[in-house]
Design a protein around this motif. Structure first.
Motif, short mmCIF file in Angstrom:
data_model
loop_
_atom_site.label_atom_id
_atom_site.label_comp_id
_atom_site.label_asym_id
_atom_site.label_seq_id
_atom_site.Cartn_x
_atom_site.Cartn_y
_atom_site.Cartn_z
N TYR A 177 -1.25 4.44 5.14
CA TYR A 177 -2.52 5.06 4.75
C TYR A 177 -3.70 4.26 5.31
O TYR A 177 -3.60 3.05 5.54
CB TYR A 177 -2.65 5.11 3.22
CG TYR A 177 -1.71 6.10 2.58
CD1 TYR A 177 -2.12 7.40 2.31
CD2 TYR A 177 -0.40 5.72 2.24
CE1 TYR A 177 -1.26 8.31 1.72
CE2 TYR A 177 0.46 6.62 1.65
CZ TYR A 177 0.03 7.92 1.39
OH TYR A 177 0.89 8.83 0.82
N GLY A 179 -8.18 4.11 4.61
CA GLY A 179 -9.24 4.53 3.71
C GLY A 179 -10.34 5.31 4.42
O GLY A 179 -10.41 5.34 5.66
N LYS A 180 -11.19 5.91 3.62
CA LYS A 180 -12.24 6.80 4.15
C LYS A 180 -13.15 6.09 5.15
O LYS A 180 -13.62 6.71 6.11
CB LYS A 180 -13.06 7.34 2.98
CG LYS A 180 -14.07 8.40 3.36
CD LYS A 180 -14.75 8.94 2.11
CE LYS A 180 -15.76 10.03 2.47
NZ LYS A 180 -16.43 10.56 1.23
N GLU A 229 -1.37 -2.13 -6.61
CA GLU A 229 -2.79 -1.99 -6.92
C GLU A 229 -3.64 -2.79 -5.94
O GLU A 229 -4.72 -2.35 -5.52
CB GLU A 229 -3.08 -2.44 -8.36
CG GLU A 229 -2.68 -1.44 -9.42
CD GLU A 229 -1.21 -1.52 -9.78
OE1 GLU A 229 -0.48 -2.32 -9.14
OE2 GLU A 229 -0.77 -0.79 -10.70
N LEU A 232 -3.71 -0.96 -2.64
CA LEU A 232 -4.64 0.17 -2.71
C LEU A 232 -6.08 -0.30 -2.55
O LEU A 232 -6.88 0.32 -1.83
CB LEU A 232 -4.46 0.90 -4.05
CG LEU A 232 -5.39 2.09 -4.32
CD1 LEU A 232 -5.21 3.17 -3.26
CD2 LEU A 232 -5.14 2.65 -5.72
N LEU A 236 -8.49 1.01 0.43
CA LEU A 236 -9.71 1.74 0.07
C LEU A 236 -10.97 1.06 0.62
O LEU A 236 -12.01 1.70 0.75
CB LEU A 236 -9.83 1.87 -1.45
CG LEU A 236 -8.91 2.90 -2.12
CD1 LEU A 236 -8.99 2.78 -3.63
CD2 LEU A 236 -9.26 4.32 -1.68
N ALA A 249 -0.38 7.17 -3.96
CA ALA A 249 -1.56 7.44 -3.14
C ALA A 249 -2.10 8.85 -3.32
O ALA A 249 -3.29 9.10 -3.06
CB ALA A 249 -1.21 7.22 -1.67
N TRP A 252 -5.64 9.72 -4.70
CA TRP A 252 -6.74 9.27 -3.85
C TRP A 252 -6.85 10.13 -2.59
O TRP A 252 -7.94 10.32 -2.06
CB TRP A 252 -6.54 7.81 -3.49
CG TRP A 252 -6.54 6.94 -4.70
CD1 TRP A 252 -5.44 6.56 -5.44
CD2 TRP A 252 -7.67 6.40 -5.37
NE1 TRP A 252 -5.82 5.81 -6.51
CE2 TRP A 252 -7.19 5.68 -6.49
CE3 TRP A 252 -9.04 6.42 -5.12
CZ2 TRP A 252 -8.04 5.01 -7.37
CZ3 TRP A 252 -9.89 5.75 -5.98
CH2 TRP A 252 -9.39 5.06 -7.09
N LYS A 255 -8.74 13.18 -3.65
CA LYS A 255 -10.17 12.92 -3.77
C LYS A 255 -10.85 12.66 -2.43
O LYS A 255 -12.06 12.48 -2.37
CB LYS A 255 -10.39 11.71 -4.69
CG LYS A 255 -10.08 11.98 -6.15
CD LYS A 255 -10.56 10.85 -7.05
CE LYS A 255 -9.78 9.59 -6.84
NZ LYS A 255 -10.18 8.53 -7.84
N GLU A 257 -10.31 10.03 -0.49
CA GLU A 257 -10.55 8.60 -0.29
C GLU A 257 -9.48 7.95 0.59
O GLU A 257 -9.70 6.88 1.15
CB GLU A 257 -10.60 7.88 -1.65
CG GLU A 257 -11.71 8.36 -2.56
CD GLU A 257 -13.08 8.01 -2.02
OE1 GLU A 257 -13.23 6.96 -1.36
OE2 GLU A 257 -14.03 8.80 -2.25
N LEU A 258 -8.32 8.58 0.67
CA LEU A 258 -7.22 8.06 1.49
C LEU A 258 -6.69 9.16 2.39
O LEU A 258 -6.80 10.35 2.08
CB LEU A 258 -6.06 7.56 0.62
CG LEU A 258 -6.19 6.26 -0.15
CD1 LEU A 258 -4.89 5.98 -0.89
CD2 LEU A 258 -6.54 5.09 0.76
#
Length: 310
Positions: A177, A179-180, A229, A232, A236, A249, A252, A255, A257-258
């Protein structure tokens, strides 16, 4: 050494808590006792066993040779007492005693790996069972069950602990993954080549450092973590890529975010296993909980993801 009587059980529990906490500060919190009370209990136990059990000072807490022997003997005594309680209650058709469970972190959001349902089924009215549950890394949990500190643990184990039985439980899908805020977030998969992966900071699981590097084809780690955690949080931040369990995941991703990347080529399944000591077979409480867990075991995954031992 004096003959031990009933009050020594309480003293032994105070001592083993002190040893596990490696000092008075943490033990005070765990036992809700003052340091002076702990010191009094420790001094009384030392009087009864006939020698010093530990060196203690501002900067040091260390067991003596007698302390180590007493600690190991006390832990065995407590296990035997739990086994006695379980067997007597089982003969009357009831379950009772202490059940020590352990699991990896980050599993709560998985409908397959969270043991909440198992506990719900297991703790029927009339049972007198105390649940002692911890979260830990796979290597820590595997060692704890081998040492007799846990009865049943679930995690992606290496299957190297002597005297431990393993049962496949669930193949947990993992993806890489970003993040944004990461530059790969908006890049189509077909444009993410080996060079792009190599130039990205890559966060690895500390207990599977080189496995993670191998699976993604990266030459070096930019960060290491022990808890999902923490992984993540780093991803993020938009500064790292790394593996996460898909169920962990997904919220997220929903949303925005990921984003999972290269799911066709860089995904894998981590086989979560149930582990317990071979010599625990036949213990009513442990057998009963194992039966519940095995009854909840999902059918084999139909995911096309290649299955790696993680």
């Amino acid at each position: 050494m004096r003959r031990l009587d009933n009050i020594d059980i309480r003293l032994l529990r105070v001592f083993t808590t002190l040893a596990d906490a490696r000092g008075f500060a943490e033990a005070q919190i765990a036992l809700n006792l003052s340091q002076s009370t702990l010191s009094t209990h420790l001094a009384e136990l030392e009087k009864r066993v006939g020698g010093q059990l530990c060196y203690r000072g501002r900067q040091q807490f260390k067991l003596t040779e007698l302390g180590n022997v007493t600690y190991e003997a006390a832990k065995k005594l407590f296990r035997d007492m739990d086994d006695f309680t379980q067997r007597v209650h089982s003969a009357n058709g009831n379950l009772a005693g202490r059940l020590r469970l352990g699991t990896s972190d980050g599993v709560f959001t998985s409908p397959h790996l969270s043991i909440s349902r198992a506990v719900e089924i297991f703790l029927q009215p009339g049972s007198d069972v105390f649940i002692d549950m911890i979260l830990g890394t796979p290597s820590d949990l595997e060692q704890r069950v081998a040492d007799g500190e846990c009865d049943i643990v679930i995690g992606p184990f290496s299957q190297r602990a002597p005297g431990v039985e393993y049962i496949d439980f669930y193949g947990e899908p993992h993806h890489v993954y970003c993040g944004k805020g990461h530059r790969l977030f908006t890049m189509p998969d077909h444009r993410i080549d080996r060079k792009e992966i190599e130039s990205a900071r890559f966060s690895v699981r500390r207990y599977r450092h080189f496995d993670d590097l191998y699976l993604v084809g990266h030459s070096r780690a930019g960060a290491s973590i022990e808890a999902m955690e923490a992984q993540l949080m780093l991803i993020l931040s938009g500064q790292f890529i790394g593996f996460l369990p898909r169920h962990f995941a997904d919220p997220w991703v929903t949303k925005g975010e990921l984003r999972p990347i290269l799911t066709q080529s860089h995904s894998f399944e981590s086989m979560q296993k149930i582990a317990y000591r071979r010599q625990s077979i036949g213990t009513p409480l442990i057998d009963a909980f194992l039966d519940v867990l095995i009854g909840l075991r999902p059918p084999p995954s139909e995911s096309p993801i290649e299955n790696f031992r993680s």
